[in-house]
Design a protein around this motif. Sequence first.
Motif, PDB file in Angstrom:
ATOM      1  N   TRP A 157       0.829  -1.216   0.000  1.00 26.88           N
ATOM      2  CA  TRP A 157       0.000   0.000   0.000  1.00 26.88           C
ATOM      3  C   TRP A 157       0.860   1.261   0.000  1.00 26.88           C
ATOM      4  O   TRP A 157       0.495   2.273  -0.593  1.00 26.88           O
ATOM      5  CB  TRP A 157      -0.979   0.000   1.174  1.00 26.88           C
ATOM      6  CG  TRP A 157      -0.354  -0.036   2.536  1.00 26.88           C
ATOM      7  CD1 TRP A 157      -0.064  -1.140   3.281  1.00 26.88           C
ATOM      8  CD2 TRP A 157       0.036   1.092   3.327  1.00 26.88           C
ATOM      9  NE1 TRP A 157       0.501  -0.776   4.480  1.00 26.88           N
ATOM     10  CE2 TRP A 157       0.567   0.590   4.542  1.00 26.88           C
ATOM     11  CE3 TRP A 157      -0.005   2.469   3.134  1.00 26.88           C
ATOM     12  CZ2 TRP A 157       1.051   1.422   5.552  1.00 26.88           C
ATOM     13  CZ3 TRP A 157       0.463   3.298   4.141  1.00 26.88           C
ATOM     14  CH2 TRP A 157       0.989   2.771   5.330  1.00 26.88           C
ATOM     15  N   ASP A 216      -5.124  -0.529   6.442  1.00 30.70           N
ATOM     16  CA  ASP A 216      -4.577  -1.261   5.307  1.00 30.70           C
ATOM     17  C   ASP A 216      -4.367  -2.734   5.627  1.00 30.70           C
ATOM     18  O   ASP A 216      -4.413  -3.582   4.744  1.00 30.70           O
ATOM     19  CB  ASP A 216      -3.248  -0.635   4.866  1.00 30.70           C
ATOM     20  CG  ASP A 216      -3.444   0.754   4.295  1.00 30.70           C
ATOM     21  OD1 ASP A 216      -3.684   0.870   3.090  1.00 30.70           O
ATOM     22  OD2 ASP A 216      -3.379   1.726   5.069  1.00 30.70           O
ATOM     23  N   ASP A 227      -5.642  -0.699  -3.765  1.00 31.99           N
ATOM     24  CA  ASP A 227      -5.141   0.280  -2.822  1.00 31.99           C
ATOM     25  C   ASP A 227      -6.198   1.339  -2.518  1.00 31.99           C
ATOM     26  O   ASP A 227      -7.076   1.623  -3.344  1.00 31.99           O
ATOM     27  CB  ASP A 227      -3.903   0.962  -3.409  1.00 31.99           C
ATOM     28  CG  ASP A 227      -3.266   1.947  -2.441  1.00 31.99           C
ATOM     29  OD1 ASP A 227      -3.087   1.582  -1.273  1.00 31.99           O
ATOM     30  OD2 ASP A 227      -2.981   3.088  -2.865  1.00 31.99           O
TER      31      ASP A 227
END
Length: 388
Positions: free
Chosen positions: A116, A201, A369
């Motif tokens: 990410w 994330d 992402d």
Amino acid sequence: MTRRALLRGLGGAGAATLLTAGCGVPAAYVEEADRAGRDLSARDRTLAFANWPLYIDTDDEDPRKRPTLDAFRKRTGIDVRYTEEINDNDEFFGKISPSLMNRQQTGRDLVVISDWMAARFVRLGWVQEMDRAAQPNVAAHLAPQLRTPAFDPGRLHSVPWQSGITGIAYNRRKLGRELRSTKELWADDLRGKVTLLSGLDESMALLLQGNGVDVTRWTADDFHTLCEQMEGLVRRKHIRRFTGNDYIKDLSTGDVLACQAYSGDVIQLQADNPDIEFVVPEEGAELWAESLMIPNLARHKTNAEKLVDYYYEPEVAAELAAWVNYVCPVPAAQAVLADSGDEDLVALAEDPLIFPDAEMSARLAICRDIRADERQEFTKKWNTIVGL
């Protein structure tokens, strides 16, 4: 410290200030033609390699020695200045971003960052395209499932160092049954005995998959639905807490019975506690990578490319995999371990958490992402839930 960094506070908000408001165009974007520096590789046989702690093989008798790096130096004459300076993606971003946005050298030729964050570097134009013609091992041996991440089509700017799976770990003996689905985490008998990862994330993909979402193209509506679900579970005290890598301790002591976990951590935990199991849920799990990248203006780009390709030789990849125990991005390394004649190495070759089989691979996906225009809002929302 987990190798998958934790977002804190508004994690990523600092980077958001680098983006032009409203249009998503990086204010500090560097055009491809302006990224290369003068390459001194031919006359200066060195390179500077920044990595995470405990993320490379070491000598059993002398931890300061790194056998694969030593072998590379002997073969090529290139000396690697290896530093373990990356403890958190955002922290490292803050360390080198002033140089990159101001078109200055970072002093590093090769870095390892999570996918990410790698997406952010690619978006900002802060890393150089590698010469794949000079990297035949990467071309031949990179796992097909890792070849085309959305953030770097064709893997032109990145090469996975190691990969891993975010799934579910649980104590089968104490729970008294098997877990096969993310939805089973919300069963009544697990109330107060479940932990989730605190970083957006790190946590989001598995939870979205549990809701039946295709994480390669999740939407804002999917995210907000998930947040409503998690907020309800937190308020009902079903989720014990949100964690970093300290979930390992909670699981080992029995304070929690099931949790979000990383495959590599569980392999190491199982050596001391065989009751701990790792599951790739029926709905799927996230496949992630931490990738090698060459920052703009690196002075030893050719040397760095040689080192990257060296680690994609199956024999070298096998040696590294045997030490770090994460998903090996070089499937051909499996045969090397299987043919080694060493009982422990053969067992690693047969472990689907290091070399996923076809059935497991079918349930793994690389999450898209979080876009620059989403990150600040979504991270703030998630961290509000984590802080309840």
